[in-house]
Design an enzyme around this catalytic site. Structure first.
Site, mmCIF file in Angstrom:
data_model
loop_
_atom_site.group_PDB
_atom_site.id
_atom_site.type_symbol
_atom_site.label_atom_id
_atom_site.label_comp_id
_atom_site.label_asym_id
_atom_site.label_seq_id
_atom_site.Cartn_x
_atom_site.Cartn_y
_atom_site.Cartn_z
ATOM 1 C CE LYS A 73 -2.191 -4.971 4.578
ATOM 2 N NZ LYS A 73 -1.367 -4.683 3.124
ATOM 3 N N GLY A 79 -1.004 5.122 5.981
ATOM 4 C CA GLY A 79 -0.152 4.968 4.612
ATOM 5 C C GLY A 79 1.002 4.228 4.685
ATOM 6 N N GLY A 107 1.063 0.624 4.404
ATOM 7 C CA GLY A 107 0.814 -0.612 3.816
ATOM 8 C C GLY A 107 0.707 -1.916 4.787
ATOM 9 C CG ASP A 133 -6.118 -4.525 2.625
ATOM 10 O OD1 ASP A 133 -6.327 -5.385 1.693
ATOM 11 O OD2 ASP A 133 -4.990 -3.861 2.829
#
Length: 283
Positions: free
Chosen positions: A19, A104, A106, A144
């Site tokens: 995403k 890591g 994002g 998330d």
């Protein structure tokens, strides 16, 4: 266990897509320490690939755990155990992952893997839980995870779990992966993080408002991220996704995306992908 379903699904590959956050504002902080957010999520057609071997006993294992990650701490294993306990399921599973999304970065890799595990095992174990039940489990694993379970591009508020579907251009993106792994906890606890953004509306976002409040801090702490943004800005306005480290820029075509990626400096990894309003997990 329905043997037809089990055999039919044994060789299936389940996607756990990336995403991007088109913007990320923090509008406050709750008493429990969680941040109140505003953001927009969109999926990319670039994904980890998961496979599940259903077991007729309750063992849950990971056949290729990530380097440096205790298998019991892996989000896929935790997701499987949570679902197994919630549904009182006597079955188990062996999980394997072809990992493409950086840790890591994002891009939501761990959260996406956990969501795909919940969705897949709900089918493979024939639990027949509805989406709302899976979302309630998912939010226990990470803020998330719900967006990946919902599987629709969304405007998000709260801690990221209050979702409203949104239609976005399914643009092509160039994504750069700097040689850095950014800790979300480090960024969200940073004293200089802006936590008092004024709320904006969807119409404000669609008119071009919104930035990533984490980006300034990450660029100071991780020069590799700053360098990636500066380089990509030459071709199209770029932005960091989530708490980093990956950065992305929208371009007009796949051809342009490939052209830009071919010029990237050697210190960056990268890929091109098309935005998706429906998650590749479901489409």
């Amino acid at each position: 266990m329905d043997k037809f379903l089990q055999n039919d699904q044994l060789n299936k590959t389940w996607l756990a897509p990336a995403k991007i956050n088109h913007f990320l504002h923090i509008i406050g902080q709750r008493e429990d320490g969680y941040h109140e957010l505003q953001t927009v999520f969109q999926f990319l057609d670039y994904a980890d690939e998961l496979r599940f071997k259903v077991l007729d006993h309750n063992e849950i294992s990971h056949s290729n755990p990530l380097p440096g990650v205790n298998p019991e701490d892996d989000l896929t294993v935790r997701a499987a155990r949570l679902l197994q306990q919630y549904a009182n399921c006597p079955l188990g599973v062996q999980i394997s992952i072809t990992k493409r999304l950086p840790i890591g970065g994002g891009l939501g890799g761990g959260s996406s893997d956990a969501a795909t595990t919940l969705v897949a095992l709900n089918q493979l174990w024939q639990l027949n839980l509805d989406m709302s039940a899976l979302v309630k489990l998912g939010v226990q694993l990470g803020a998330d995870v719900p967006i990946f379970i919902h599987g629709v591009a969304a405007w998000a508020e709260g801690v990221g779990e209050e979702l409203s579907a949104i239609q976005l251009d399914e643009s092509w993106f160039v994504v750069l992966i700097p040689a850095a792994s950014v800790s979300t906890a480090e960024i969200f606890s940073h004293p200089d993080l802006k936590r008092d953004c004024s709320p904006i509306s969807i119409s404000h976002f669609l008119s071009g408002q919104g930035d990533n409040v984490c980006e300034t801090i990450v660029r100071k702490l991780y020069p590799e991220v700053d360098q990636a943004i500066r380089w990509l800005d030459q071709f199209s306005p770029s932005r960091m996704t989530g708490t980093g480290a990956c950065v992305f820029a929208a371009v007009k075509s796949e051809q342009q995306a490939r052209h830009i990626l071919s010029k990237k400096p050697e210190q960056f990894e990268g890929f091109i992908a098309q935005g998706r309003n429906i998650s590749p997990l479901y489409s």
